[in-house]
Design an enzyme around this catalytic site. Sequence first.
Site, PDB file in Angstrom:
ATOM      1  N   ASP A 172       9.401   2.186   1.351  1.00 24.92           N
ATOM      2  CA  ASP A 172       8.284   2.946   1.893  1.00 24.92           C
ATOM      3  C   ASP A 172       8.167   2.616   3.381  1.00 24.92           C
ATOM      4  O   ASP A 172       7.650   1.560   3.755  1.00 24.92           O
ATOM      5  CB  ASP A 172       6.997   2.603   1.133  1.00 24.92           C
ATOM      6  CG  ASP A 172       5.786   3.380   1.658  1.00 24.92           C
ATOM      7  OD1 ASP A 172       5.907   4.023   2.720  1.00 24.92           O
ATOM      8  OD2 ASP A 172       4.719   3.324   1.008  1.00 24.92           O
ATOM      9  N   PHE A 195       0.858  -1.187   0.000  1.00 23.13           N
ATOM     10  CA  PHE A 195       0.000   0.000   0.000  1.00 23.13           C
ATOM     11  C   PHE A 195       0.890   1.232   0.000  1.00 23.13           C
ATOM     12  O   PHE A 195       1.775   1.364   0.840  1.00 23.13           O
ATOM     13  CB  PHE A 195      -0.921   0.032   1.217  1.00 23.13           C
ATOM     14  CG  PHE A 195      -1.813   1.254   1.231  1.00 23.13           C
ATOM     15  CD1 PHE A 195      -2.996   1.271   0.509  1.00 23.13           C
ATOM     16  CD2 PHE A 195      -1.445   2.391   1.923  1.00 23.13           C
ATOM     17  CE1 PHE A 195      -3.804   2.406   0.492  1.00 23.13           C
ATOM     18  CE2 PHE A 195      -2.247   3.531   1.912  1.00 23.13           C
ATOM     19  CZ  PHE A 195      -3.428   3.531   1.198  1.00 23.13           C
ATOM     20  N   LYS A 253       3.605   8.979   8.477  1.00 16.88           N
ATOM     21  CA  LYS A 253       2.601   8.854   9.554  1.00 16.88           C
ATOM     22  C   LYS A 253       3.025   9.443  10.913  1.00 16.88           C
ATOM     23  O   LYS A 253       2.401  10.380  11.376  1.00 16.88           O
ATOM     24  CB  LYS A 253       2.138   7.407   9.666  1.00 16.88           C
ATOM     25  CG  LYS A 253       1.207   7.021   8.509  1.00 16.88           C
ATOM     26  CD  LYS A 253       0.616   5.645   8.684  1.00 16.88           C
ATOM     27  CE  LYS A 253      -0.576   5.409   7.764  1.00 16.88           C
ATOM     28  NZ  LYS A 253      -0.222   5.023   6.392  1.00 16.88           N
TER      29      LYS A 253
HETATM   30  C1  LIG Z   1      -0.542   5.322   4.996  1.00 14.28           C
HETATM   31  C2  LIG Z   1       0.465   4.895   4.017  1.00 14.28           C
HETATM   32  C3  LIG Z   1       0.706   5.614   2.834  1.00 14.28           C
HETATM   33  C4  LIG Z   1      -0.116   6.826   2.439  1.00 14.28           C
HETATM   34  O1  LIG Z   1       0.009   7.855   3.368  1.00 14.28           O
HETATM   35  P1  LIG Z   1      -1.105   9.022   3.418  1.00 14.28           P
HETATM   36  O2  LIG Z   1      -0.523   9.998   4.405  1.00 14.28           O
HETATM   37  O3  LIG Z   1      -2.388   8.391   3.872  1.00 14.28           O
HETATM   38  O4  LIG Z   1      -1.197   9.589   2.066  1.00 14.28           O
HETATM   39  C5  LIG Z   1       1.718   5.187   2.002  1.00 14.28           C
HETATM   40  N1  LIG Z   1       2.473   4.113   2.302  1.00 14.28           N
HETATM   41  C6  LIG Z   1       2.274   3.398   3.427  1.00 14.28           C
HETATM   42  C7  LIG Z   1       3.162   2.228   3.715  1.00 14.28           C
HETATM   43  C8  LIG Z   1       1.256   3.747   4.316  1.00 14.28           C
HETATM   44  O5  LIG Z   1       1.035   3.021   5.412  1.00 14.28           O
END
Ligand SMILES: *Cc1c(COP(=O)(O)O)cnc(C)c1O
Length: 393
Positions: free
Chosen positions: A223, A138, A252
């Site tokens: 990521d 994700f 986050k």
């Molecule tokens: C939450 C998340 C995103 C997206 O972040 P947003 O601030 O909601 O745009 C991207 N990559 C990972 C691994 C995430 O957990």
Amino acid sequence: MNSQDIIQDEARYLMQTYKRADIVLERGEGVWLYDADGKRYLDFMSGIAVAALGHSDPEVAAAVAEGARTLTHVSNLYYTAPQVELAKKLVTHSFADRVFFTNSGTEAIEGALKFARKRARVGHGEGKHEIVAFNNGFHGRTMGALSITSKGIYREPFTPLVPGVRFAPFNDLAAARALIGPATCAVVVEPVQGEGGINAATPEFLRGLRALCDEHDVTLIFDEIQCGLGRTGTLWAHEAAGVHPDIMTLAKPLANGLPIGAILVTEKVAATVGYGEHGSTFAGGPLVTRAASVVFDRVARPEFLAAVAKNGAYLRQRLQALAGGHVLAVRGSGLLVGVDLDIPAAGVIAAARARGLLVINAGEITLRIAPPLIVTREHIDAAADILGDCLSV
Ligand SMILES: *Cc1c(COP(=O)(O)O)cnc(C)c1O
């Protein structure tokens, strides 16, 4: 307005893209949240792994107040000290040489993809533009990030997406090898998949991806938007593998709930991106970066990280002891834990909420447990007792 009024007005005035739990939250303190009726909840989801220092942390609150009193926003057409200080901390404590700030996770991914494209273009011309990502990953909801997110329900209503993206099964190095070649410009992977079910990449997988990226001069992007910054018990989740990416995305927990993201890059990447080629009006403003510096200084302390590792191990041990009561498996590292159930997670989440515990899911049958990183053994005992109750019925 009472809770029922707020819930009714939400249904009337907001776009209906979120399926919300039927509580209206009013304030928080540490690991506790309070709803409009005064009911107290133990927060074991932290606003989706965001509130690392818990709610209403006094030091963060003081930094925000100071930012509001002195300087909130000036744009990136000028220098401000808090932005530069935060970048220096991130660089000093990571593989990276430079930082680009964003306002969210998905924007950090967008920037990372653009930087990888630019680096490939500078080095190899126009043909090297494909991206390899992984099933159950994700990366966000904007067009570029969505293009590298595999889940159909997120993607399909919005096609066509960015072309040239290929997905391999997670932790399958042979499958990745078959997709990575001269046309690949970037490989994007979560060292621990969050949304996709709390699946850790094996060290061999991350090392193998590093080797493939080196072989084909591909930008490797980790990521760590969810798993980074202390969540797994080390500052960066990829420390477990002993290899570095070329780019890492963060977001986050970075400002404990204020909107911020960051793209950490090596000099090799940074050197290919010039003036005017990327930008953001709000990003890295003095208020939010001041708050983020407080978070970073606290989380990066070795004692803090050691406590996350220790409490995480204790949490997993307490959850493992629930095995049999619908618990099939307990996964994760540090305070990012997935619990596979033999029943849908939704019912258990609702039952826990009724008993004053907030947890969320990661897929249909997996509970996602991600308390604030300041959680104590006593909080973990209380949460495990409640989950035990919910799972024994
Ligand atoms: C939450 C998340 C995103 C997206 O972040 P947003 O601030 O909601 O745009 C991207 N990559 C990972 C691994 C995430 O957990």
